[in-house]
Design an enzyme around this catalytic site. Structure first.
Site, PDB file in Angstrom:
ATOM      1  N   GLU A  57      39.345  44.581  14.192  1.00  0.00           N
ATOM      2  CA  GLU A  57      39.144  43.143  14.448  1.00  0.00           C
ATOM      3  C   GLU A  57      38.040  42.583  13.549  1.00  0.00           C
ATOM      4  O   GLU A  57      38.186  41.502  12.982  1.00  0.00           O
ATOM      5  CB  GLU A  57      38.767  42.956  15.916  1.00  0.00           C
ATOM      6  CG  GLU A  57      39.454  41.784  16.566  1.00  0.00           C
ATOM      7  CD  GLU A  57      39.380  41.886  18.071  1.00  0.00           C
ATOM      8  OE1 GLU A  57      40.282  42.523  18.659  1.00  0.00           O
ATOM      9  OE2 GLU A  57      38.416  41.364  18.674  1.00  0.00           O
ATOM     10  N   GLU A 115      44.602  45.874   6.817  1.00  0.00           N
ATOM     11  CA  GLU A 115      44.168  45.530   8.190  1.00  0.00           C
ATOM     12  C   GLU A 115      45.276  44.802   8.949  1.00  0.00           C
ATOM     13  O   GLU A 115      45.012  43.944   9.787  1.00  0.00           O
ATOM     14  CB  GLU A 115      42.902  44.651   8.198  1.00  0.00           C
ATOM     15  CG  GLU A 115      41.779  45.094   7.310  1.00  0.00           C
ATOM     16  CD  GLU A 115      41.033  46.324   7.807  1.00  0.00           C
ATOM     17  OE1 GLU A 115      41.313  46.771   8.936  1.00  0.00           O
ATOM     18  OE2 GLU A 115      40.203  46.844   7.050  1.00  0.00           O
TER      19      GLU A 115
HETATM   20  C1  FAD Z   1      45.379  49.921  -0.975  1.00  0.00           C
HETATM   21  C2  FAD Z   1      45.511  50.218   0.477  1.00  0.00           C
HETATM   22  C3  FAD Z   1      44.403  50.646   1.201  1.00  0.00           C
HETATM   23  C4  FAD Z   1      44.522  50.962   2.552  1.00  0.00           C
HETATM   24  N1  FAD Z   1      43.424  51.449   3.236  1.00  0.00           N
HETATM   25  C5  FAD Z   1      43.580  51.906   4.503  1.00  0.00           C
HETATM   26  C6  FAD Z   1      42.497  52.555   5.187  1.00  0.00           C
HETATM   27  O1  FAD Z   1      41.382  52.655   4.663  1.00  0.00           O
HETATM   28  N2  FAD Z   1      42.738  53.108   6.414  1.00  0.00           N
HETATM   29  C7  FAD Z   1      43.948  53.013   7.031  1.00  0.00           C
HETATM   30  O2  FAD Z   1      44.088  53.511   8.146  1.00  0.00           O
HETATM   31  N3  FAD Z   1      44.988  52.373   6.419  1.00  0.00           N
HETATM   32  C8  FAD Z   1      44.834  51.822   5.179  1.00  0.00           C
HETATM   33  N4  FAD Z   1      45.888  51.202   4.547  1.00  0.00           N
HETATM   34  C9  FAD Z   1      47.187  51.146   5.215  1.00  0.00           C
HETATM   35  C10 FAD Z   1      47.563  49.749   5.688  1.00  0.00           C
HETATM   36  O3  FAD Z   1      46.794  49.407   6.800  1.00  0.00           O
HETATM   37  C11 FAD Z   1      49.078  49.784   5.975  1.00  0.00           C
HETATM   38  O4  FAD Z   1      49.756  49.916   4.737  1.00  0.00           O
HETATM   39  C12 FAD Z   1      49.523  48.522   6.686  1.00  0.00           C
HETATM   40  O5  FAD Z   1      49.034  48.513   8.022  1.00  0.00           O
HETATM   41  C13 FAD Z   1      51.064  48.426   6.730  1.00  0.00           C
HETATM   42  O6  FAD Z   1      51.622  49.608   7.207  1.00  0.00           O
HETATM   43  P1  FAD Z   1      52.825  50.300   6.425  1.00  0.00           P
HETATM   44  O7  FAD Z   1      52.459  50.361   4.996  1.00  0.00           O
HETATM   45  O8  FAD Z   1      53.160  51.573   7.103  1.00  0.00           O
HETATM   46  O9  FAD Z   1      54.019  49.284   6.567  1.00  0.00           O
HETATM   47  P2  FAD Z   1      55.065  49.259   7.780  1.00  0.00           P
HETATM   48  O10 FAD Z   1      54.356  49.287   9.072  1.00  0.00           O
HETATM   49  O11 FAD Z   1      56.101  50.288   7.541  1.00  0.00           O
HETATM   50  O12 FAD Z   1      55.710  47.819   7.582  1.00  0.00           O
HETATM   51  C14 FAD Z   1      56.707  47.548   6.583  1.00  0.00           C
HETATM   52  C15 FAD Z   1      57.134  46.087   6.703  1.00  0.00           C
HETATM   53  O13 FAD Z   1      57.711  45.853   8.008  1.00  0.00           O
HETATM   54  C16 FAD Z   1      56.998  44.815   8.660  1.00  0.00           C
HETATM   55  N5  FAD Z   1      56.904  45.124  10.088  1.00  0.00           N
HETATM   56  C17 FAD Z   1      56.486  46.282  10.659  1.00  0.00           C
HETATM   57  N6  FAD Z   1      56.540  46.183  12.005  1.00  0.00           N
HETATM   58  C18 FAD Z   1      56.988  44.928  12.282  1.00  0.00           C
HETATM   59  C19 FAD Z   1      57.248  44.212  13.497  1.00  0.00           C
HETATM   60  N7  FAD Z   1      57.003  44.752  14.709  1.00  0.00           N
HETATM   61  N8  FAD Z   1      57.708  42.937  13.403  1.00  0.00           N
HETATM   62  C20 FAD Z   1      57.915  42.374  12.183  1.00  0.00           C
HETATM   63  N9  FAD Z   1      57.703  42.996  11.004  1.00  0.00           N
HETATM   64  C21 FAD Z   1      57.229  44.252  11.055  1.00  0.00           C
HETATM   65  C22 FAD Z   1      55.624  44.772   8.010  1.00  0.00           C
HETATM   66  O14 FAD Z   1      54.989  43.509   8.162  1.00  0.00           O
HETATM   67  C23 FAD Z   1      55.979  45.098   6.570  1.00  0.00           C
HETATM   68  O15 FAD Z   1      56.431  43.921   5.936  1.00  0.00           O
HETATM   69  C24 FAD Z   1      45.778  50.819   3.204  1.00  0.00           C
HETATM   70  C25 FAD Z   1      46.874  50.347   2.486  1.00  0.00           C
HETATM   71  C26 FAD Z   1      46.771  50.055   1.138  1.00  0.00           C
HETATM   72  C27 FAD Z   1      47.986  49.577   0.390  1.00  0.00           C
END
Ligand code: FAD
Length: 398
Positions: free
Chosen positions: A253, A376
């Site tokens: 948050e 986030e």
């Molecule tokens: C450069 C970078 C640094 C990062 N650093 C960190 C870090 O330090 N620590 C950490 O823990 N994570 C980190 N992350 C991870 C980041 O938080 C996740 O990539 C992000 O939360 C999205 O998750 P995902 O990539 O698994 O996408 P997914 O969850 O697979 O989502 C894929 C798509 O589906 C959509 N979607 C998913 N669920 C729903 C729903 N219920 N309703 C509608 N649409 C939905 C999403 O919006 C997205 O468009 C980082 C990511 C990047 C790219």
């Protein structure tokens, strides 16, 4: 920036901190950002400068050696830093989140053990929720810690850790067997101490190399692999298992306000570059700023910068007042990151062909902005949080 993104009602101390950071950004970050970014080089000198200014301890209470400043001060500092180079704000962001979680939820021993060294920048924090198969759906975490006679053993794989290689304290959210009905009640945050670096840094704990990203260079993002990694029970954040989801959501948050602040900083810089360029570049006998189509773009960009800044400040102030700010932080993050992508795109167009050249800063901002739509929590996840909060507060009486 003379006019945009001003914040009313700051204390003298806040003004002083911001003026110092602004000067640091103009002198020490902006002139080096392009070279460091294109070389994917860790900004070691800049990080040392931030340590000297005490930025690693900005929000850590004075009793633990920090400056005891508010979330608002932190967000305004981040806005300035991201105006210089987003990667630098990435270096302190995960540190700040871990310090916040420790301050709010750590045991007295954990606070005493880590916060003074975090304030000095000796202990550097990162946090890990995401896994290869999940990011948005945090409660589905698979990495598992099993309790034995000598503490816990962790197995599983984590993904996308910002500062995974350059931090030495990672707050890791894993599944523990609490027997709770709801999946999120079976999650626990462990404080994993590790050496900086890559490879098998401890028995059963590997940090493979840096993930090659499209932007956000310089700062490392890694995986984290647990293979029979043993950890003591005292390393559970707050000392009690099953509380990890709540702890991490609290961290995220404040992280959302911070991502909103980064988006504001990048949008401010994109606007600065565009308004400067548009008064230099001439077409059809006049500067492009004199074409109404370009002047109107500038007006729209500035309006978006201003709106995003005000929402970000509002979300930070709400949290500082002790209230929950899930809806406001979600709104600020959603609006600021979407506007940042739009403002950056418009600044890119204003640069014409030069915007596509690696010599121009806007090229880097164009690669930075998309990350803010994801980090986030994606825009879709922000909308889920906002609508859930609204339906909670505006329950039908019918
Ligand atoms: C450069 C970078 C640094 C990062 N650093 C960190 C870090 O330090 N620590 C950490 O823990 N994570 C980190 N992350 C991870 C980041 O938080 C996740 O990539 C992000 O939360 C999205 O998750 P995902 O990539 O698994 O996408 P997914 O969850 O697979 O989502 C894929 C798509 O589906 C959509 N979607 C998913 N669920 C729903 C729903 N219920 N309703 C509608 N649409 C939905 C999403 O919006 C997205 O468009 C980082 C990511 C990047 C790219």
């Amino acid at each position: 920036m003379a006019r945009l993104a001003q914040t009313a009602g700051l204390t003298d101390i806040q003004e002083e901190i911001l003026a110092t950071v602004r000067t640091f950004v103009d002198k020490e970050i902006i002139p080096h950002a392009q070279t460091l970014e294109h070389g994917d080089t860790y900004p070691a000198d800049i990080v040392d400068g931030m340590k000297e200014m005490g930025l690693f301890g900005l929000t850590i209470p004075e009793e633990f050696g920090g400056l005891g400043e508010s979330l608002l001060t932190y967000a305004l500092v981040v806005e300035q830093i991201a105006r210089g180079w987003m990667s630098v704000s990435g270096v302190i962001n995960t540190h700040f989140i871990v310090a916040h979680m420790l301050k709010q939820h750590g045991t007295p021993e954990q606070k005493q053990k880590y916060l003074p060294r975090m304030a000095a920048g000796e202990v550097r924090g990162s946090f890990s929720m995401s896994e290869p198969e999940l990011g948005s759906d945090v409660a589905a975490i698979r990495t598992k810690a099993v309790k034995g006679s000598n503490g816990y053993t962790i197995n599983g794989q984590k993904m996308w850790l910002t500062n995974g290689g350059t931090s030495n304290l990672t707050a890791v959210l894993v599944r523990t067997d609490e027997g709770a009905e709801k999946p999120h009640q079976n999650l626990t945050t462990f404080l994993v101490e590790k050496p900086e670096g890559y490879g098998e840094v401890l028995p059963g704990l590997t940090i493979p190399g840096k993930i090659d990203k499209m932007g956000y260079k310089g700062v490392d993002t890694t995986e984290m692999v647990f293979d029979g990694f043993e950890i003591a029970e005292e390393q559970i954040l707050g000392g009690q298992s099953g509380q990890g989801f709540r702890h991490m959501m609290d961290g995220v948050e404040v992280g959302r306000v911070n991502v909103a602040a980064r988006a504001c900083g990048i949008a401010i810089r994109a606007f600065e570059l565009a308004i400067e360029y548009s008064q230099q570049r001439k077409t059809f006998g006049k500067t492009i700023a004199e074409h109404q189509a370009i002047a109107f773009k500038l007006a729209e960009m500035a309006t978006k910068v201003e709106a995003a800044h005000l929402m970000m400040v509002n979300a930070a102030r709400l949290k500082d007042s002790g209230q929950r700010n899930d809806v406001e932080a979600g709104m600020a993050k959603l609006l600021a990151s979407e506007y940042c992508a739009e403002v950056t795109q418009e600044a890119f167009r204003i640069h014409g062909g030069y915007g596509y050249s690696k010599e121009y800063e806007i090229e880097r901002l164009m690669r930075e902005a998309p990350f803010l739509l994801i980090g986030e929590g994606t825009s879709e996840i922000q909308k889920t949080i906002i609508s859930r909060g609204l339906l909670r507060d505006y329950q039908s009486r019918g």
